[in-house]
Design an enzyme around this catalytic site. Sequence first.
Site, short mmCIF file in Angstrom:
data_model
loop_
_atom_site.label_atom_id
_atom_site.label_comp_id
_atom_site.label_asym_id
_atom_site.label_seq_id
_atom_site.Cartn_x
_atom_site.Cartn_y
_atom_site.Cartn_z
N ASN A 1 13.78 39.58 -21.91
CA ASN A 1 13.86 39.32 -20.52
C ASN A 1 12.42 39.74 -19.97
O ASN A 1 11.95 40.71 -20.37
CB ASN A 1 14.79 40.10 -19.94
CG ASN A 1 15.14 41.53 -20.08
OD1 ASN A 1 14.66 42.08 -20.99
ND2 ASN A 1 15.49 42.16 -19.02
N GLU B 1 17.19 34.88 -23.85
CA GLU B 1 17.45 33.79 -24.52
C GLU B 1 16.56 32.57 -24.11
O GLU B 1 16.16 31.75 -24.87
CB GLU B 1 18.72 33.48 -24.48
CG GLU B 1 19.69 34.63 -24.79
CD GLU B 1 20.05 35.33 -23.77
OE1 GLU B 1 21.40 35.74 -23.58
OE2 GLU B 1 19.27 35.93 -22.87
N CYS C 1 15.38 35.28 -18.54
CA CYS C 1 16.29 35.99 -19.54
C CYS C 1 15.64 35.75 -20.98
O CYS C 1 14.79 35.09 -21.30
CB CYS C 1 17.62 35.38 -19.70
SG CYS C 1 18.49 35.51 -17.94
#
Length: 141
Positions: free
Chosen positions: A45, A58, A56
């Site tokens: 992040n 991901e 984020c």
Amino acid sequence: MSDTMNEDLIAAARDAARTAYAPYSDYPVGAALRFADGAIVTGTNVENASYGLSLCAETLAVAKALAEGRRGGLEAVAVIGPADKGDGAPITPCGRCRQVLNEIAQLGATDPAILCVGAQEVLELRLSDLLPHGFGPAHLD
């Protein structure tokens, strides 16, 4: 999926979390994506004083994978946060990240395992469990 492969993916996510830029939340998160060819792409992040501009882990990992030319083959994702925050329960990708993961998964027609890592347990779900009836590139054909 073998336990060793899961452990390696979780370790990569843990390593990524160590480089998080999280001065506002003090909640470093790491993500690791594993592809069919064995490659692992990580993200962490990256926060911003204008919170809506934060990224984020991901999302950053998916962006890196796409920038490398990866357009399918996503098999598994590990997501990890700090073990000493909250109640230590496994963390799951937020709604935005579920959609971003769905995009790259649909490019290869996969339903990757999502390893949600907590202080004492790893919850393994499928992306379709986290985002049922997801919309993506498959709907555009």
